[in-house]
Scaffold this active site. Structure first.
Site, mmCIF file in Angstrom:
data_model
loop_
_atom_site.group_PDB
_atom_site.id
_atom_site.type_symbol
_atom_site.label_atom_id
_atom_site.label_comp_id
_atom_site.label_asym_id
_atom_site.label_seq_id
_atom_site.Cartn_x
_atom_site.Cartn_y
_atom_site.Cartn_z
ATOM 1 C CG ASP A 141 78.813 -16.802 53.562
ATOM 2 O OD1 ASP A 141 77.985 -15.956 53.199
ATOM 3 O OD2 ASP A 141 79.646 -16.619 54.477
ATOM 4 C CE LYS A 142 81.362 -22.419 45.471
ATOM 5 N NZ LYS A 142 82.428 -22.059 44.516
#
Length: 328
Positions: free
Chosen positions: A142-143
């Site tokens: 995820d970011k």
């Protein structure tokens, strides 16, 4: 180009009298936004009993809805030269320590500044097995999740690593600082994950979701306020650890999507770090293991919690502590 997709959906009795667009938006296997659904309907790529239909068409039980999703053109991605931390590199692969805030590959709203942009500037040799929009990307983070990622430089390495990932032979372990203290020091979360029925940005545990397993161990307790847990993934669903820990009542600290708004002072984002990666090298067949510590703000948060609550180690975890996990 991505592959075209064709879906056949049957209208069951609970959907009798519902609008076509609302019916499609509720189907988790489509994984399409409302804007995409409207576009497909307008272009004639959605039919009801073989005939094109309007978004406002009222459905009847027993009807067959067919949705054709044409291939999307691959975007042009330009190299961007900015620093990335390479933990290991050889002629077949790279191991990267991804920082918080970096998206792995371009997507709507994040067309530049991604790991892929940096990789294209760093190396001329990246696998294209996953397409030109995701060169070398074997798995994602995820970011705002930090830590170790595996990148393939050759198509042969990519295919081998992807096959091992599918067979759960690549071990991925994470450290997460979570709210509260789990009731048991060690457990397996077996809960299917799918798109949230009302918020398409979020994922959720739902009976019709895709199977998902996360094993966890409590490493350290800070009173009853927080815990440091180690998680091992057996599947790789979107937001899996974040969704699973929130599901059992212990969301990741600093996670604005699944946790409380309050966050620890000085924590720059969600406290989730992929700290350990173990795999068999696709060419030499040597078992390789890499570890890296959490980012500085994560470590400082732990030190502040130790000073405030004291530290109570719960269970020391080593690579040998893992069970066999779920079987395919």
């Amino acid at each position: 180009m991505s592959r075209p997709r064709l879906y056949r959906l049957r209208v069951d009795e609970p959907w009798e009298g519902e609008r076509l667009d609302r019916f499609l938006a509720a189907q988790p296997e489509l994984d399409l936004s409302r804007t995409q659904i409207q576009r497909l309907i307008r272009s004639g790529d959605v039919t009801v009993n073989g005939a094109p239909a309007k978004a406002s068409s009222t459905l009847k039980a027993g009807q067959e809805v067919m949705v054709f999703v044409p291939p999307a053109p691959e975007p042009l991605i330009l190299p961007e030269s900015f620093p990335i931390e390479v933990v290991y590199e050889d002629e077949d692969l790279l191991v990267i320590n991804k920082p918080r805030g970096m998206v792995v590959h371009p997507a709507p709203g994040h067309e530049t500044g991604t790991l892929v942009n940096a990789l294209l500037a760093y190396s001329d040799d990246l696998s294209l097995v996953a397409g030109t929009s995701r060169p070398g990307i074997v798995h994602r983070l995820d970011k705002d999740t930090t830590g170790l990622m595996l990148v393939a430089k050759t198509d042969a390495a990519h295919r081998t690593l992807s096959a091992e990932l599918k067979k759960r032979l690549i071990e991925r372990r994470y450290l997460a600082l979570v709210h509260g203290v789990p009731e048991v020091p060690h457990g397996m979360i077996d809960a299917p994950i799918g798109r949230h029925p009302e918020d398409r940005i979020r994922m959720a545990v739902r009976p019709d979701g895709r199977s998902a397993w996360t094993e966890f161990w409590v490493r350290e307790r800070f009173g009853q306020a927080y815990s440091l847990v180690e998680c091992k993934l057996y599947t790789g669903r979107t937001h899996q650890i974040r969704v699973h820990m929130a599901y059992i009542g212990h969301p990741v600290a600093g996670d604005p999507l699944y946790g409380p708004r309050q966050t620890l002072e000085g924590l720059g984002g969600q406290a989730l770090h992929a700290y350990r990666l173990s795999f068999t090298h696709p060419r030499t067949r040597e078992r390789m293991t890499f570890q890296c510590p959490p980012p500085e703000d994560f470590q400082q948060a732990l030190e502040r919690l130790r000073a405030q609550y004291g530290s109570r180690p719960v269970q020391e975890v080593t690579a040998d502590d893992a069970g066999e996990g779920p079987h395919s």
